[in-house]
Design an enzyme around this catalytic site. Sequence first.
Site, PDB file in Angstrom:
ATOM      1  N   PRO A 154       0.772  -1.242   0.000  1.00 52.71           N
ATOM      2  CA  PRO A 154       0.000   0.000   0.000  1.00 52.71           C
ATOM      3  C   PRO A 154       0.810   1.304   0.000  1.00 52.71           C
ATOM      4  O   PRO A 154       0.814   2.060   0.969  1.00 52.71           O
ATOM      5  CB  PRO A 154      -0.833  -0.126   1.283  1.00 52.71           C
ATOM      6  CG  PRO A 154       0.050  -0.913   2.195  1.00 52.71           C
ATOM      7  CD  PRO A 154       0.766  -1.896   1.311  1.00 52.71           C
ATOM      8  N   CYS A 155       1.453   1.593  -1.125  1.00 54.24           N
ATOM      9  CA  CYS A 155       2.205   2.843  -1.231  1.00 54.24           C
ATOM     10  C   CYS A 155       1.280   4.060  -1.227  1.00 54.24           C
ATOM     11  O   CYS A 155       1.731   5.173  -0.957  1.00 54.24           O
ATOM     12  CB  CYS A 155       3.101   2.834  -2.464  1.00 54.24           C
ATOM     13  SG  CYS A 155       2.251   2.484  -4.003  1.00 54.24           S
ATOM     14  N   HIS A 156      -0.013   3.856  -1.461  1.00 59.39           N
ATOM     15  CA  HIS A 156      -0.967   4.979  -1.420  1.00 59.39           C
ATOM     16  C   HIS A 156      -1.123   5.524  -0.008  1.00 59.39           C
ATOM     17  O   HIS A 156      -1.622   6.629   0.168  1.00 59.39           O
ATOM     18  CB  HIS A 156      -2.334   4.549  -1.983  1.00 59.39           C
ATOM     19  CG  HIS A 156      -3.003   3.450  -1.229  1.00 59.39           C
ATOM     20  ND1 HIS A 156      -2.687   2.118  -1.444  1.00 59.39           N
ATOM     21  CD2 HIS A 156      -3.951   3.471  -0.264  1.00 59.39           C
ATOM     22  CE1 HIS A 156      -3.424   1.375  -0.637  1.00 59.39           C
ATOM     23  NE2 HIS A 156      -4.207   2.171   0.095  1.00 59.39           N
TER      24      HIS A 156
END
Length: 160
Positions: A128-130
Amino acid sequence: MYYYGIFNSHLGPMISSFSDTHLIELNWLPKVKVSDFTLNLIQNENHKLFIDLKLQLQEYFDHKRKVFSLPLDPKGTTFQKNAWSELLKIPYGETISYQKQAERLFCPKGYRAVGMANAKNPIPIIIPCHRVISKSGAISGYSGGMDLKIKLLELENFRL
């Protein structure tokens, strides 16, 4: 053997690549060209891993899943893999700054390098780089585009 599959998600068409045992890459179409992505891959949309990926993403988009349980094998440098490993520790609905992620990697001034590593994340959403934002709290940078980052954060009930 390496395979690929294409499917429609709540945020548009996606393509994934995987081995017999691990998810390697996930991306949005048309961000990547199918012909470039699938070079030397066999299309297999009946593979158990592909079916599990689609099911878990559907559950995520339906607010029924907060943690993914897929075997991952993202390709990258040691630093990138370490940065992506830290991303997996950010809980659903929470964010951290690029600077905080760099500090967790014992590289407190490496926030730009962390941002570049996150931009190369080959398995967005699952890794989850968001969930990484600027130190000021501003929503910044996402390889899938800012609209997608905002939609993912809103999906996780993060207050923008």
